[in-house]
Write an enzyme that holds these catalytic residues in place. Sequence first.
Site: not given
Ligand code: NGO
Length: 529
Positions: A337
């Site tokens: 992300e």
């Molecule tokens: C995503 C995000 C995290 C969140 C999570 C919540 C990943 C790998 N990045 O998973 O920052 O906390 O969802 O479910």
Amino acid sequence: MRVLRRTLGTLLVLGTFGAAVSCTAARGDDARPGDDPPAALAPFERLLPAPASARAGGPGYAFGAGTVIRTATASGEEVRQLGELLAEQLRGPSGLPLPVVDGVGGDGIRLRLDEEAEGVGDEGYRLESAPDGITLTARTPAGLFHAGQTLRQLVPVAGPGIVPGGTVEDRPRFAYRGAMIDIARHFFTVEQVKRYVDQLAQYKVNTLHLHLTDDQGWRLAVDSWPRLAEHGGGSEVGGGPGGYWTKDEYRELVAYAGERYVDVVPEIDMPGHVNAALSSYAELNCDGKAPERYTGIKVGFSSLCVAKERTYEFVDDVLGELAELTPGRYLHIGGDEAHTTPAADYAAFMDRAQAVVGRHGKTVIAWHQLAAARPAGGAVLQYWGHDKTPAAEKAGVVAAAKAGHPVILSPADRLYLDMKYDATTKPGLAWAGHVPVERAYSWDPGAYLAGVPESAVLGVEAPLWTETIATRADWEYMAFPRVLGLAELGWSQAGSLGWDDYRRRLAAQGPRLDAQEVNFHRAPGVPWS
Ligand code: NGO
């Protein structure tokens, strides 16, 4: 274990060790296997994760005041310590002294390290129970540890009594069987994480991934950049005080996990998820201005300054100190992300970050977004997609796997422990949908991503993100019982998996979890007693 056929008082159980073997059943002859209430499962039938093969038969071993745990002097101090730990775990409320003594020659519980032992691999074992004792045999101390955990499940919850006669032969399907805890969104102490290690290790989970840093908090002291923990540690979701671990606390956790054959994989998430670091050091920001600390739950808004050389000094210092503290082979560098980092910058940054990990003698793990950049040789990708993940994104992961990058599977709509079970679950998120216990368990990691063969799957991991989880009670409620399914998917052979058998074995763990005061979700569809 797959029950094939019943004959008079006998179950035929098929294991991957080949032939069907006969096993005396404790149930009535005319009951059908699917009808049994959990209490009727005999000890060898209720093991979780299901062993490769289990054969009950012949008279068993009765623990008594004189029972000792035996280790061979030649096996060394590590096995002796393992014996001490097993004694502590078995004593429970039984009051038996269970002293650990030298020499595997006599009666009692014998821990035999045998480098020549066949068919058990690096972590497998054999357990043989007979009137003169119970022999645990493995090629490695880790195998003996897992054997000991199986033995714990064969004795009554209240402490050792009689273990029926028989043999278990067992080995894991996948090398990496992990759970992740996010101590960045909400801070948790080393003591709380130790408790999780104990809970996981008893089900043969062998890796603890620690999500140590994120926008909302930096949780590990770094000597060369002290404000990371001192300032960046002082926040968490919702505005609570946060906190951080000293290096000694981290070492203590690593050692504690190591004694339970659990490797720690620490994660420093970058180049995104870094607001706590940016807030601690103005010089890490492209504009030289430090943002406020962040206590919300948005993702994807922060980025290290890819163009600044100072950023790479920071990465090198942090990962260098972390590598020194971490005996395990992996460092996780996140990579998820990074929405505000342009793709070319992201790839350039990840090239350098991966090189730093290599220079410090470790192997990279990153979230699967790394597949869209340039994964370094040997880098492991952690897949956290789900049924609705775009085909092109999946294809990138498949291509990386084909190019030799091992994959850890953490599908968000199967293994994310922060997803609500259903609409009535109070804590948790639902962006990947609801994940009831059956859904978390009923899939095959070896055949999950079309084009990724089982040989490319290093293993499975269940992450617990803590945006909505601030207490031990909620943590346990979300993890249990789903994390037991993760344990079985990681350990048990493909032919042993099956919801109907699993849910009855899961139910049989209820009293054990109760005795350990685990706040687990009594999920519908599981015949809890
Ligand atoms: C995503 C995000 C995290 C969140 C999570 C919540 C990943 C790998 N990045 O998973 O920052 O906390 O969802 O479910």
